[in-house]
Motif scaffolding. Structure first.
Motif, PDB file in Angstrom:
ATOM      1  N   SER A 101       0.708  -1.196   0.057  1.00 34.99           N
ATOM      2  CA  SER A 101      -0.002  -0.081   0.003  1.00 34.99           C
ATOM      3  C   SER A 101       0.763   1.164  -0.129  1.00 34.99           C
ATOM      4  CB  SER A 101      -0.870   0.062   1.215  1.00 34.99           C
ATOM      5  OG  SER A 101      -0.450   0.044   2.436  1.00 34.99           O
ATOM      6  N   VAL A 102       2.037   1.155   0.792  1.00 33.95           N
ATOM      7  CA  VAL A 102       2.956   2.352   0.638  1.00 33.95           C
ATOM      8  C   VAL A 102       3.616   2.594  -0.641  1.00 33.95           C
ATOM      9  CG1 VAL A 102       5.166   3.300   1.621  1.00 33.95           C
ATOM     10  CG2 VAL A 102       3.420   2.380   3.038  1.00 33.95           C
ATOM     11  N   ALA A 103       4.157   1.491  -1.191  1.00 30.07           N
ATOM     12  CA  ALA A 103       4.462   1.517  -2.682  1.00 30.07           C
ATOM     13  C   ALA A 103       3.492   2.083  -3.663  1.00 30.07           C
ATOM     14  CB  ALA A 103       5.083   0.144  -2.998  1.00 30.07           C
ATOM     15  N   ALA A 104       2.224   1.439  -3.482  1.00 31.96           N
ATOM     16  CA  ALA A 104       1.383   2.250  -4.591  1.00 31.96           C
ATOM     17  C   ALA A 104       0.892   3.591  -4.338  1.00 31.96           C
ATOM     18  CB  ALA A 104      -0.158   1.267  -4.264  1.00 31.96           C
ATOM     19  N   THR A 105       0.851   3.975  -2.902  1.00 29.62           N
ATOM     20  CA  THR A 105       0.700   5.366  -2.769  1.00 29.62           C
ATOM     21  C   THR A 105       1.810   6.141  -3.210  1.00 29.62           C
ATOM     22  OG1 THR A 105      -0.584   4.748  -0.547  1.00 29.62           O
ATOM     23  CG2 THR A 105       0.099   7.221  -0.981  1.00 29.62           C
ATOM     24  N   PHE A 106       2.976   5.743  -3.251  1.00 29.17           N
ATOM     25  CA  PHE A 106       4.087   6.355  -3.566  1.00 29.17           C
ATOM     26  C   PHE A 106       3.921   6.511  -5.206  1.00 29.17           C
ATOM     27  CE2 PHE A 106       8.635   6.705  -5.090  1.00 29.17           C
ATOM     28  CZ  PHE A 106       8.829   7.906  -4.463  1.00 29.17           C
ATOM     29  N   ALA A 107       3.869   5.389  -5.895  1.00 31.78           N
ATOM     30  CA  ALA A 107       3.676   5.434  -7.337  1.00 31.78           C
ATOM     31  C   ALA A 107       2.335   6.377  -7.853  1.00 31.78           C
ATOM     32  CB  ALA A 107       3.356   3.953  -7.652  1.00 31.78           C
ATOM     33  N   VAL A 108       1.383   6.288  -7.091  1.00 26.05           N
ATOM     34  CA  VAL A 108       0.297   7.153  -7.383  1.00 26.05           C
ATOM     35  C   VAL A 108       0.519   8.432  -7.531  1.00 26.05           C
ATOM     36  CG1 VAL A 108      -2.052   7.961  -7.005  1.00 26.05           C
ATOM     37  CG2 VAL A 108      -1.647   5.447  -7.082  1.00 26.05           C
ATOM     38  N   THR A 109       1.258   8.936  -6.262  1.00 27.92           N
ATOM     39  CA  THR A 109       1.661  10.338  -5.874  1.00 27.92           C
ATOM     40  C   THR A 109       2.712  10.770  -7.065  1.00 27.92           C
ATOM     41  OG1 THR A 109       1.605  10.050  -3.632  1.00 27.92           O
ATOM     42  CG2 THR A 109       2.904  11.746  -4.060  1.00 27.92           C
ATOM     43  N   LEU A 110       3.717  10.075  -7.496  1.00 24.88           N
ATOM     44  CA  LEU A 110       4.723  10.235  -8.608  1.00 24.88           C
ATOM     45  C   LEU A 110       3.748  10.618  -9.627  1.00 24.88           C
ATOM     46  CD1 LEU A 110       7.768   7.876  -7.729  1.00 24.88           C
ATOM     47  CD2 LEU A 110       7.450  10.393  -7.457  1.00 24.88           C
TER      48      LEU A 110
END
Length: 82
Positions: free
Chosen positions: A15-24
């Motif tokens: 979930s942290v990685a997905a949030t980071f990817a969406v933010t980027l």
């Protein structure tokens, strides 16, 4: 099922990685849009400046006498016998 997955260590990292990817992705998209808008504004500014300069030249030529315009043009034009 999703609640259980988010409670595991792997689920939290995903979930942290997905949030980071969406933010980027959102930041990249916004940057591209702003860059495109800035380029369009610059192009519009240049067009307006070129139109303004052309209008000034046209007004200058029309306000001068024919002999003055002919004299100025003779400095830039080549004679047929050269």
């Amino acid at each position: 099922m999703i609640h259980w997955f988010l409670m595991t260590r792997l689920g939290r990292w995903v979930s942290v990685a997905a949030t980071f990817a969406v933010t980027l992705l959102v930041a990249f998209t916004r940057g591209m849009r702003r860059g495109r808008q800035a380029a369009e504004q610059e192009q519009t500014r240049r067009r307006v400046e070129a139109m303004r300069e052309a209008m000034e030249v046209r007004d200058d030529v029309q306000s001068r006498s024919n002999s003055d315009v002919r004299d100025d043009l003779s400095r830039w034009m080549r004679d047929a016998d050269d």
